[in-house]
Motif scaffolding. Structure first.
Motif, PDB file in Angstrom:
ATOM      1  N   GLU A   1       1.018   9.717  -5.623  1.00 26.49           N
ATOM      2  CA  GLU A   1       1.637  10.737  -5.203  1.00 26.49           C
ATOM      3  C   GLU A   1       2.438  11.656  -6.447  1.00 26.49           C
ATOM      4  O   GLU A   1       2.509  12.528  -6.692  1.00 26.49           O
TER       5      GLU A   1
ATOM      6  N   LEU B   1       4.847   9.998   2.389  1.00 26.99           N
ATOM      7  CA  LEU B   1       5.918   8.910   1.697  1.00 26.99           C
ATOM      8  C   LEU B   1       6.768   9.149   0.720  1.00 26.99           C
ATOM      9  O   LEU B   1       7.806   9.024   0.619  1.00 26.99           O
ATOM     10  N   ALA B   2       6.220  10.369  -0.193  1.00 25.31           N
ATOM     11  CA  ALA B   2       6.993  11.027  -1.274  1.00 25.31           C
ATOM     12  C   ALA B   2       8.287  11.917  -0.607  1.00 25.31           C
ATOM     13  O   ALA B   2       9.316  11.958  -1.144  1.00 25.31           O
TER      14      ALA B   2
ATOM     15  N   ILE C   1       9.202   1.105   0.573  1.00 21.98           N
ATOM     16  CA  ILE C   1       9.699   2.146  -0.466  1.00 21.98           C
ATOM     17  C   ILE C   1      11.090   1.880  -0.490  1.00 21.98           C
ATOM     18  O   ILE C   1      11.680   1.800  -1.591  1.00 21.98           O
TER      19      ILE C   1
ATOM     20  N   SER D   1       0.828  -1.207  -0.084  1.00 22.67           N
ATOM     21  CA  SER D   1       0.119  -0.091  -0.053  1.00 22.67           C
ATOM     22  C   SER D   1       0.798   1.362  -0.090  1.00 22.67           C
ATOM     23  O   SER D   1       0.516   2.128  -0.666  1.00 22.67           O
ATOM     24  N   GLY D   2       1.961   1.199   0.831  1.00 22.03           N
ATOM     25  CA  GLY D   2       3.101   2.214   0.756  1.00 22.03           C
ATOM     26  C   GLY D   2       3.379   2.594  -0.763  1.00 22.03           C
ATOM     27  O   GLY D   2       3.615   3.801  -1.041  1.00 22.03           O
ATOM     28  N   ILE D   3       3.733   1.512  -1.519  1.00 21.09           N
ATOM     29  CA  ILE D   3       4.291   1.779  -2.912  1.00 21.09           C
ATOM     30  C   ILE D   3       3.136   2.214  -3.790  1.00 21.09           C
ATOM     31  O   ILE D   3       3.701   3.057  -4.440  1.00 21.09           O
TER      32      ILE D   3
ATOM     33  N   MET E   1       0.743   4.107  -2.819  1.00 20.22           N
ATOM     34  CA  MET E   1       0.422   5.590  -2.528  1.00 20.22           C
ATOM     35  C   MET E   1       1.507   6.535  -3.030  1.00 20.22           C
ATOM     36  O   MET E   1       1.301   7.683  -3.519  1.00 20.22           O
ATOM     37  N   LEU E   2       2.771   5.983  -2.998  1.00 22.52           N
ATOM     38  CA  LEU E   2       3.974   6.835  -3.284  1.00 22.52           C
ATOM     39  C   LEU E   2       3.921   6.772  -5.009  1.00 22.52           C
ATOM     40  O   LEU E   2       4.031   8.100  -5.286  1.00 22.52           O
TER      41      LEU E   2
ATOM     42  N   PRO F   1       0.278   9.759   1.377  1.00 23.59           N
ATOM     43  CA  PRO F   1       1.074   9.657   0.066  1.00 23.59           C
ATOM     44  C   PRO F   1       2.163  10.687   0.042  1.00 23.59           C
ATOM     45  O   PRO F   1       3.044  10.648  -0.397  1.00 23.59           O
ATOM     46  N   ARG F   2       1.561  12.210   0.516  1.00 25.86           N
ATOM     47  CA  ARG F   2       2.527  13.190   0.480  1.00 25.86           C
ATOM     48  C   ARG F   2       3.751  12.886   1.451  1.00 25.86           C
ATOM     49  O   ARG F   2       5.118  13.024   1.002  1.00 25.86           O
TER      50      ARG F   2
ATOM     51  N   GLN G   1       5.215   0.727   5.674  1.00 22.52           N
ATOM     52  CA  GLN G   1       5.116   1.571   4.216  1.00 22.52           C
ATOM     53  C   GLN G   1       6.475   2.045   3.804  1.00 22.52           C
ATOM     54  O   GLN G   1       6.698   1.979   2.794  1.00 22.52           O
ATOM     55  N   VAL G   2       7.055   2.748   4.830  1.00 23.99           N
ATOM     56  CA  VAL G   2       8.506   3.244   4.403  1.00 23.99           C
ATOM     57  C   VAL G   2       9.463   2.258   4.119  1.00 23.99           C
ATOM     58  O   VAL G   2      10.127   2.204   3.083  1.00 23.99           O
TER      59      VAL G   2
ATOM     60  N   LEU H   1      11.823  -1.333  -2.441  1.00 26.26           N
ATOM     61  CA  LEU H   1      11.865  -1.338  -3.810  1.00 26.26           C
ATOM     62  C   LEU H   1      13.018  -0.297  -4.546  1.00 26.26           C
ATOM     63  O   LEU H   1      13.253  -0.715  -5.556  1.00 26.26           O
TER      64      LEU H   1
END
Lengths: 192, 192
Positions: free
Chosen positions: A94, B46-47, B88, A86-88, A90-91, B43-44, B84-85, B91
Motif C-alpha cells: 500500500e 492497515l495503512a 504492524i 501478510s499484514g506487513i 500488505m502495508l 491494505p488501505r 495483521q495489526v 514491526l
C-alpha cells in the motif's frame, strides 16, 4: 507485467518474482525464501522478514503483489505468524502504491494444475515446467510463492478480459461460458 | 516510564499512553482510537491504522509497548485483521528499538481488577478510577488500551522486583510468597 507472489510465513516466507507476458507466458525473475529464527522474539522475526521483502521490492519493483490468503483452521500459532507477515506485506504494498490480490490455496492449485485439490508436489512440478530449472527443488515455499504469482498472472488476465465483457461474478462467468458454448453448438454446420 | 498500550484491531485500534511512576502510580498521557473504513481494502485499512500508530509513537516516544495477545477462537475474519495489526505494531516497535510485551485479555483483567474473569465494564470503571475523567466513557477500545498499558506498568514492575530477588517463574514467586508469609507467622509475638 512483473508480479511478486508471496507465500507468507514467519519461519519461512516465499517471495517469487515473475514476468508475465501475452498468451499466458511466464518467466522466472528471482525467487528467495526469507527465514527467521524460531527462537527469536516475534518483533525481531517480523523485522527480518520485512527487510527481505523490502529488498525484493526495491530490486524488482513489481507492478502487482499476490498473497496467499490465510485461514484459521491450522495451528493457532502458525496462523497468527502468517497473518502478521501478510499484514506487513500488505502495508508495504500500500505504501508503495502496488495493488494487492489475495488467493486461497485451492484457487492457486486450480490455476496451476487444473485441480483445487492437487497435491503439493504436483504444484511444484507444474511451476518448474512453466518457469524452468531456476526454480529450487528444495522446500516448497519457493515454488508456492511462484505458483501464487502465476495464479495472479493467469486469473488476473482472465478477470480483466471478463471485466471488459461486463462479466463480474463467477456465476455470470459460467453463464457467459455456457452461452458461448451454446452459440458454438448452434453455429455448427448441420451433419449431412 | 512512558508506556503505550495497544488494543489491536482493524476497524478500531485503541492506542493508550500512560506515564507510570513509583508505588504503582499511573497517569493518563493521551488515548486515541484509530479507525478504518470496513468497506475499504485491507491494505488501505492497515495503512490508516499504521499512520495513526506512528503519529502516537512520534508524539509520545514510549519506552515500552504492551499489546493484547490475539487468540484464534473468535471470528476468523476479525482475528486475521487483529493479527495483521499486531504484526504492524510489533514491526514498528522493533524498528524503533522499543521493547514489546504481550498480555492475554485475562492477564489484563486480573492486573486491573484482581479477577481474570471480570466483566468489560468493570475494567473500564477501574481504568477511569485510576486515570481520571480524561478516559473516554464511550466504546471500550480506549479504556482497554489503557488497561493493557497499566497491566504492563504493574506486572513489569513486579517482574522487575522479583527478578532482583532472583525469582523468575510464577511457581518460584508463589514459593517466595509462601516463605515470606511463613516468616511473618513465625515472627509474630506469641499470644499471651
Amino acid at each position: 507485467m512483473r508480479i511478486l507472489g508471496v507465500d507468507p510465513g514467519l519461519t519461512r516466507c516465499g517471495l517469487g518474482v515473475i514476468e508475465a507476458g501475452a498468451s499466458r507466458s511466464v518467466a522466472l525473475v528471482e525467487v528467495v525464501v526469507a527465514t527467521s529464527e524460531p527462537g527469536d522474539e516475534v518483533p525481531r522475526r517480523l523485522a527480518v522478514i520485512a527487510s527481505a521483502l523490502e529488498a525484493v521490492l526495491d530490486k524488482h519493483r513489481p507492478e502487482a503483489i499476490a498473497i496467499e490468503r490465510v485461514f484459521a483452521q491450522l495451528n493457532v500459532r502458525t496462523v497468527m505468524g502468517t497473518a502478521q507477515v501478510s499484514g506487513i506485506v500488505m502495508l508495504a504494498a500500500e505504501r508503495r502504491g502496488i495493488p494487492v490480490a489475495l488467493y486461497t490455496p485451492s484457487e492457486v492449485k486450480a490455476a496451476i494444475t487444473g485441480s483445487g485439490r492437487a497435491a503439493k508436489p504436483q504444484v511444484g512440478q507444474m511451476v518448474r515446467r512453466l518457469l524452468g530449472e531456476g526454480v529450487p527443488s528444495g522446500p516448497a515455499d519457493a515454488a508456492d510463492a511462484l505458483a501464487i504469482a502465476i495464479c495472479h498472472a493467469w486469473r488476473g488476465a482472465v478477470a480483466g478480459a471478463r471485466a471488459e465483457e461486463g462479466i463480474a461474478t463467477p456465476a455470470q462467468a459460467r453463464w457467459a461460458d455456457a452461452e458461448r458454448a451454446a452459440r458454438r453448438t448452434r453455429s455448427k454446420p448441420p451433419v449431412p
